[in-house]
Design an enzyme around this catalytic site. Structure first.
Site, PDB file in Angstrom:
ATOM      1  N   GLU A 203     -19.063  -0.438  -9.623  1.00 50.75           N
ATOM      2  CA  GLU A 203     -20.557   0.387  -9.312  1.00 50.75           C
ATOM      3  C   GLU A 203     -20.322   1.641  -9.935  1.00 50.75           C
ATOM      4  O   GLU A 203     -21.574   1.587 -10.830  1.00 50.75           O
ATOM      5  CB  GLU A 203     -20.786   0.643  -7.999  1.00 50.75           C
ATOM      6  CG  GLU A 203     -21.324  -0.432  -6.729  1.00 50.75           C
ATOM      7  CD  GLU A 203     -20.106   0.333  -5.811  1.00 50.75           C
ATOM      8  OE1 GLU A 203     -20.198   1.000  -5.892  1.00 50.75           O
ATOM      9  OE2 GLU A 203     -19.579  -1.492  -4.989  1.00 50.75           O
TER      10      GLU A 203
ATOM     11  N   GLU B 123     -10.376  -5.645  -7.599  1.00 50.22           N
ATOM     12  CA  GLU B 123     -11.301  -5.468  -7.026  1.00 50.22           C
ATOM     13  C   GLU B 123     -12.650  -6.932  -7.945  1.00 50.22           C
ATOM     14  O   GLU B 123     -13.581  -5.867  -9.382  1.00 50.22           O
ATOM     15  CB  GLU B 123     -12.091  -4.456  -6.482  1.00 50.22           C
ATOM     16  CG  GLU B 123     -11.574  -3.696  -6.258  1.00 50.22           C
ATOM     17  CD  GLU B 123     -12.831  -2.205  -5.176  1.00 50.22           C
ATOM     18  OE1 GLU B 123     -12.515  -2.437  -3.682  1.00 50.22           O
ATOM     19  OE2 GLU B 123     -13.559  -1.990  -5.691  1.00 50.22           O
TER      20      GLU B 123
ATOM     21  N   SER C  28     -15.725  -7.840  -0.163  1.00 54.21           N
ATOM     22  CA  SER C  28     -14.814  -8.564   1.323  1.00 54.21           C
ATOM     23  C   SER C  28     -14.427  -8.546   1.855  1.00 54.21           C
ATOM     24  O   SER C  28     -13.853  -9.423   2.694  1.00 54.21           O
ATOM     25  CB  SER C  28     -15.908  -9.811   1.302  1.00 54.21           C
ATOM     26  OG  SER C  28     -17.245  -9.047  -0.178  1.00 54.21           O
TER      27      SER C  28
ATOM     28  N   GLY D 187     -19.569  -6.740  -1.918  1.00 54.88           N
ATOM     29  CA  GLY D 187     -20.551  -6.285  -0.686  1.00 54.88           C
ATOM     30  C   GLY D 187     -21.364  -7.912  -0.761  1.00 54.88           C
ATOM     31  O   GLY D 187     -21.823  -7.904  -0.561  1.00 54.88           O
TER      32      GLY D 187
ATOM     33  N   HIS E 106     -14.970   2.788 -10.097  1.00 53.79           N
ATOM     34  CA  HIS E 106     -15.409   1.705 -10.046  1.00 53.79           C
ATOM     35  C   HIS E 106     -16.020   0.664 -10.292  1.00 53.79           C
ATOM     36  O   HIS E 106     -16.707   1.744 -10.956  1.00 53.79           O
ATOM     37  CB  HIS E 106     -15.453   2.170  -8.767  1.00 53.79           C
ATOM     38  CG  HIS E 106     -15.924   1.539  -7.761  1.00 53.79           C
ATOM     39  ND1 HIS E 106     -16.995   0.646  -7.212  1.00 53.79           N
ATOM     40  CD2 HIS E 106     -15.356   0.979  -6.472  1.00 53.79           C
ATOM     41  CE1 HIS E 106     -17.219  -0.012  -6.477  1.00 53.79           C
ATOM     42  NE2 HIS E 106     -16.203  -0.035  -5.588  1.00 53.79           N
TER      43      HIS E 106
ATOM     44  N   LYS F 236     -18.929   4.830  -0.621  1.00 48.89           N
ATOM     45  CA  LYS F 236     -18.749   4.262  -1.093  1.00 48.89           C
ATOM     46  C   LYS F 236     -20.790   5.864  -0.806  1.00 48.89           C
ATOM     47  O   LYS F 236     -20.035   6.799  -0.247  1.00 48.89           O
ATOM     48  CB  LYS F 236     -20.128   3.943  -1.349  1.00 48.89           C
ATOM     49  CG  LYS F 236     -18.778   2.262  -1.455  1.00 48.89           C
ATOM     50  CD  LYS F 236     -19.280   0.975  -2.376  1.00 48.89           C
ATOM     51  CE  LYS F 236     -18.746   0.402  -1.528  1.00 48.89           C
ATOM     52  NZ  LYS F 236     -17.998  -1.360  -2.593  1.00 48.89           N
TER      53      LYS F 236
ATOM     54  N   ASN G 213     -12.393   2.982   1.142  1.00 47.76           N
ATOM     55  CA  ASN G 213     -14.165   4.033   0.192  1.00 47.76           C
ATOM     56  C   ASN G 213     -15.562   3.992   1.285  1.00 47.76           C
ATOM     57  O   ASN G 213     -16.087   2.720   1.133  1.00 47.76           O
ATOM     58  CB  ASN G 213     -14.654   2.818  -1.099  1.00 47.76           C
ATOM     59  CG  ASN G 213     -15.013   3.035  -2.333  1.00 47.76           C
ATOM     60  OD1 ASN G 213     -16.366   4.767  -1.797  1.00 47.76           O
ATOM     61  ND2 ASN G 213     -15.298   2.458  -3.113  1.00 47.76           N
TER      62      ASN G 213
END
Ligand code: 13P
Length: 254
Positions: free
Chosen positions: A96, A164, A210, A170, A94, A11, A9
């Site tokens: 985010e 996730e 991560s 991250g 996701h 992003k 991904n």
């Protein structure tokens, strides 16, 4: 029985020319690795270019989002029909997007339905926040997200799930293999309850958060985990290649 998958991904990273550079760097190595589904998910604006670059290779393409309507006056949005022409996979829900763009369970559900209608394979992301994790609510949160994301969907054979945990995305603070395997197993049990055992055994469930070339083996070695959804490390060709190569070797042995 389940083909392992490593999905990158990207992003909101890479201009079109940077995407070209990255794909050119990855393509020869990735193409040599068998028995793993290798998926890259660049930004929308690079999909056409990347699609041309990977033509004839074994690399597959995914998008990072979609809108749930087929077409119409939705300025700035991208429809499932537009994507179905270009790629095979689409990341949906996701964290985010849930966090910064207010995507609710209901919206995620509409997007999964729209993707399946357009014959796109959704990579549905679920995962708990740090607070939910600390309060011991991981399984309750995951079960709720699965129920709302999959409400009214009776055929989910093309679905892939990515677990996730938000606290691992991250942050450099990945889950342990054991933790991730436990929650992934819990997800599989929920799929068996929502659908049936056969579908649960066939469904691929990935871990994300991560993942790097250094810790990938810890996840890939787990029986419930079928691969990874990789963020930062998918932007570095040698890292991504190493993760895919380790996956092929480890799952080939299991
Ligand atoms: P990182 O690998 O950068 O933690 O991101 C994970 C992720 O969100 C993939 O979708």
């Amino acid at each position: 029985m389940r083909i392992p998958m490593i999905a990158g991904n990207w992003k909101m990273n890479t201009t079109v020319s940077e995407a070209v550079e990255l794909v050119n760097e990855m393509r020869p190595g990735l193409d040599e690795i068998a028995n793993v589904d290798k998926v890259i998910c660049p930004p929308f604006i690079s999909l056409i270019t990347v699609r041309e670059l990977i033509k004839g290779s074994s690399i597959k393409l995914g998008a990072q989002n979609l809108y749930f309507e087929a077409k119409g006056a939705y300025t700035g949005e991208i429809s499932p029909l537009m994507l179905a022409d270009l790629c095979e996979f689409v990341i949906i829900g996701h964290s985010e997007r849930r966090q910064y763009f207010n995507e609710t369970g209901e919206i995620v559900n509409k997007k999964v339905k729209a993707a399946l209608r357009a014959k796109l394979k959704p990579i549905l992301c679920i995962g708990e926040s740090p607070e939910e994790n600390e309060a011991g609510r991981t399984e309750a949160v995951i079960a709720g997200q699965l129920r709302s994301s999959l409400a009214g969907i009776d055929f989910a054979a093309d679905l892939i799930i990515a677990y996730e945990p938000i606290w691992a995305i991250g942050t450099g603070k990945a889950a342990t293999g054991r933790q991730a395997n436990k929650t992934t197993g819990f997800i599989r049990q929920n799929i068996a309850q929502l659908y049936n055992e056969d579908l649960a055994q066939k469904m691929r469930i990935l871990y994300g958060g991560s993942v790097t070339a250094d810790n990938a083996a810890e996840f890939i070695n787990q029986p419930e985990i079928d691969g990874a959804l990789v963020g930062g490390a998918s932007l570095k060709a040698p890292q991504f290649l190493s993760i895919v190569k380790q996956t092929s070797e480890i799952k080939g042995r299991l």
